[in-house]
Design an enzyme around this catalytic site. Sequence first.
Site, PDB file in Angstrom:
ATOM      1  N   HIS A  32       0.850  -1.193   0.000  1.00  0.00           N
ATOM      2  CA  HIS A  32       0.000   0.000   0.000  1.00  0.00           C
ATOM      3  C   HIS A  32       0.878   1.233   0.000  1.00  0.00           C
ATOM      4  CE1 HIS A  32      -3.153   2.812   1.115  1.00  0.00           C
ATOM      5  NE2 HIS A  32      -3.979   1.879   0.696  1.00  0.00           N
TER       6      HIS A  32
ATOM      7  N   ASP B  44      -8.042  -5.277   0.015  1.00  0.00           N
ATOM      8  CA  ASP B  44      -8.549  -6.122  -1.065  1.00  0.00           C
ATOM      9  C   ASP B  44      -8.167  -7.582  -0.934  1.00  0.00           C
ATOM     10  OD1 ASP B  44      -9.833  -4.103  -2.559  1.00  0.00           O
ATOM     11  OD2 ASP B  44      -7.888  -3.361  -3.210  1.00  0.00           O
TER      12      ASP B  44
END
Length: 428
Positions: free
Chosen positions: A307, A364
């Site tokens: 991320h 996700d």
Amino acid sequence: MATITEMNETVEMRIGKETYSLPVVTGTYNEKGIDISQLLSQTKHVTLDTGFKNTGSTMSSITFIDGAKGILQHRGYPIEQLADQATFTELMLLLLNGELPTQQELSTFEDNLKAHVGLKGGLKRLLDAMPENTHPMCMLSVMVNALPGFYRANLDSWSDEQVRWDSIYFILANLPVMTAYIYRHHHRLAYIDPDPSLGYVENFLYMMFGEVDEDVADALDALLVLHGDHEQNCSAATVRVAGSSHVNLFSAIGAGVNALWGPLHGGANQAVLEMLEAIREDGGDVERYINKAKDKDDPFRLMGFGHRVYKNYDPRARVIKKYVDRVLGKLGKEDPVVDIAKGLEKAALADDYFSSRKLFPNVDFYSGIIYRAMGIPVDMFTVMFALGRLPGWISQWAEMRTNNEPIGRPRQVYIGPATRDYVPIDQR
Ligand code: CMC
């Protein structure tokens, strides 16, 4: 050469023999931002930051992330508390208005959403005209971007407060309708009209499947809360930049939908499930895929890992992981990719490549497993992300307009050819 030294609430920047003083702004948690808004006019220099990795584009009071500690808060409330205790409609009001609503405020808001449910027939015909095998995110983009044509009264969605709220209610109320219709068109199923007696999430499930399972509704509510906002990510930044041209709300949201679709952003949830399936079909050899992800000559990346902001476990992934076993257990479903996902996570967390780069599971990584258990097909996952992210996009847009922020227009450093004369085609 330029050097920067911090001095109280200004920093000094030296360029050649000149020293410039730049103000420093401080956030709620003492985060520091060097205000360079006058840099070009004062120094004839711009900053260069491809991908905006170090650039703050606004001062926002909606969402706080501490990526190093794995903290996410909306308007000060920790995401773990919101996911466990708040409903999605409550979160919408928190994001939009800055405070948790009273019961009366929430009921009025939910009534307003119900009063706005319903799409004009022309929009359904537009969807019908698209090939059934069109990707659902393309269908969503078409429908959202068509809204200004069907609801022309909302073309200036800012100046008049009533029109503004009408636009906000309308898109919040109808994104679930569009999502359900897209699913049904994609699968050649007849549309199911909304049932105004049902709550927001229940009504969505009803329009999707013709029935509502309360356990599924509860889990989906929590999943939507977890996706509600995530400060200046790719799609939210896109909504703000598009909206800064003073285009209407629907078109600004349409821009956000397109930005979300890519596999490095909201499209990652689909990519994760496809990756897990591919590993399963390939015999389930987790180590082989870990090695592929580490190999710089191999384009394969471990989807759902890493991320831009979190350099720790994504707090949303932690909450979602809890729901995986709970939802699968409640629905009496087993999914062979769950073990592959857990195996991948374990192997990656123990591997120096991932730990040294601080790559952890993101939101996700596990969300697709839950969506699939709910009966939502893989290529609809990113549309589900959009459904959850919509209140965040609207809040970011509204904050940008309220602050009267200038049009978003980055600078560049030009490195192309210097001036040269045109050469006629027969002389080249
Ligand atoms: N698998 C393997 N290596 C990775 C991965 C990954 N998933 N993510 C990052 N790296 C490596 C990357 O190769 C680089 O290595 P090196 O320093 O040796 O060149 C290093 O880690 C830093 O990566 P980056 O690409 O410079 O980081 P970024 O901040 O530009 O990208 C990201 C962040 C999320 C796009 C990236 O981690 C990625 O592609 N992850 C997979 C896609 C994904 O899951 N996206 C969903 C993001 S969360 C949902 C959302 O908010 O949209």
